[in-house]
Design an enzyme around this catalytic site. Sequence first.
Site, short mmCIF file in Angstrom:
data_model
loop_
_atom_site.label_atom_id
_atom_site.label_comp_id
_atom_site.label_asym_id
_atom_site.label_seq_id
_atom_site.Cartn_x
_atom_site.Cartn_y
_atom_site.Cartn_z
N SER A 165 -9.41 -0.42 -4.58
CA SER A 165 -9.26 0.33 -3.45
C SER A 165 -10.40 1.03 -2.95
CB SER A 165 -8.02 1.32 -3.89
OG SER A 165 -6.94 0.65 -3.77
N LYS B 20 -11.55 -0.14 0.27
CA LYS B 20 -10.91 0.29 1.46
C LYS B 20 -11.63 1.02 2.43
CE LYS B 20 -6.36 0.18 -0.81
NZ LYS B 20 -5.55 0.74 -1.69
N TYR C 181 -6.82 -9.22 1.97
CA TYR C 181 -6.93 -8.23 1.09
C TYR C 181 -6.94 -8.26 -0.57
CZ TYR C 181 -4.41 -3.83 -1.04
OH TYR C 181 -4.29 -2.73 -1.84
N TYR D 135 -4.79 9.35 -2.92
CA TYR D 135 -3.37 9.23 -2.83
C TYR D 135 -2.71 10.39 -3.14
CZ TYR D 135 -5.46 4.66 -3.73
OH TYR D 135 -6.14 3.62 -3.49
N VAL E 104 -7.93 1.22 -8.80
CA VAL E 104 -7.28 1.17 -10.11
C VAL E 104 -8.12 0.42 -11.03
CG1 VAL E 104 -4.76 1.30 -9.38
CG2 VAL E 104 -5.86 -0.69 -9.13
#
Length: 303
Positions: free
Chosen positions: A64, A67, A191, A239, A257
Amino acid sequence: MANLNSLLRDLDAQMREDGNWGEPANYIPELARVDPAQFGITVVTADGKVFSAGDTDTLFSVQSITKVFTLAIALGRSGDQLWKRVGREPSGRAFNSIVQLEREEGRPRNPFINAGAIVTTDEVLDGRAPRDALAEIIQFIRSAAGSNEIHINEAVAASETEHGHRNFALAHFLASFNNLKSTPEMTLGTYFHHCAVEMTTTQLAHAGRFLMGVPKMSRLVSMARVRRLNALMLTCGHYDGSGDFAYRVGIPGKSGVGGGILAIVPGKASVAVWSPGLNTYGNSNKGTEALALLARKMNWSIF
Ligand code: GLN
């Protein structure tokens, strides 16, 4: 910052002594097999000095953290158009939550939870072949890092594709609300592949230099955009653990992760830390721990 080297060495020793490595992500088999007893940290300062300790030459899946780069590209391509499709608020839910997406009628809370990142990737894709969008993403990351030795781990991408039922569910949900331009398969293919980029902490800390907002370090994106990316990292980068990270560490950060975290001390440093064991939010356990200790020792905080 002469003491940074010894500080990082001490941190590395402390992390190893503590043990309790925790468990790596278990929903992507290729990540589940990574030995959790690893730790590495690299700091690049605004004057270009590099400090590091631990497993800083081991490649890990940045997941992530990519991102942040795809968001920078999407904003560069379509500016504020993206915000019609994705929000900018913390989600208070797990990174792969489905329930919120239904309640909010297909507009993800922010670009860092999976649903929002899938929309951001879709914006980068925008009718092109996935391979062309991926080429732009990899090129962006390579120029940010100043290294051409950055690649996608195909086995990780394949493993996630095979087990990516939740992300497929999110993508189809988005499509049902007309919030995907390409097919779920094409967008997710892109992705999964950008999430499967591998880096060392040394490469990642270099790739984060443009986020320091020091013009002579990097002009990849404008200062205004750097501030906004950092704001989103602070409020949404971990998050439903973002508040806890802001409280304990006090600087913007983005986790993955794979156990990596990229943290930015505006005007001062880009820090990459990696340890595969995760906490309950899916963020690196020892990575968070180490950043909290480092920030306290260096008196680094945006507050
Ligand atoms: N590729 C991962 C996923 O979609 C990224 C999640 C993460 O790093 N938090 O589940």
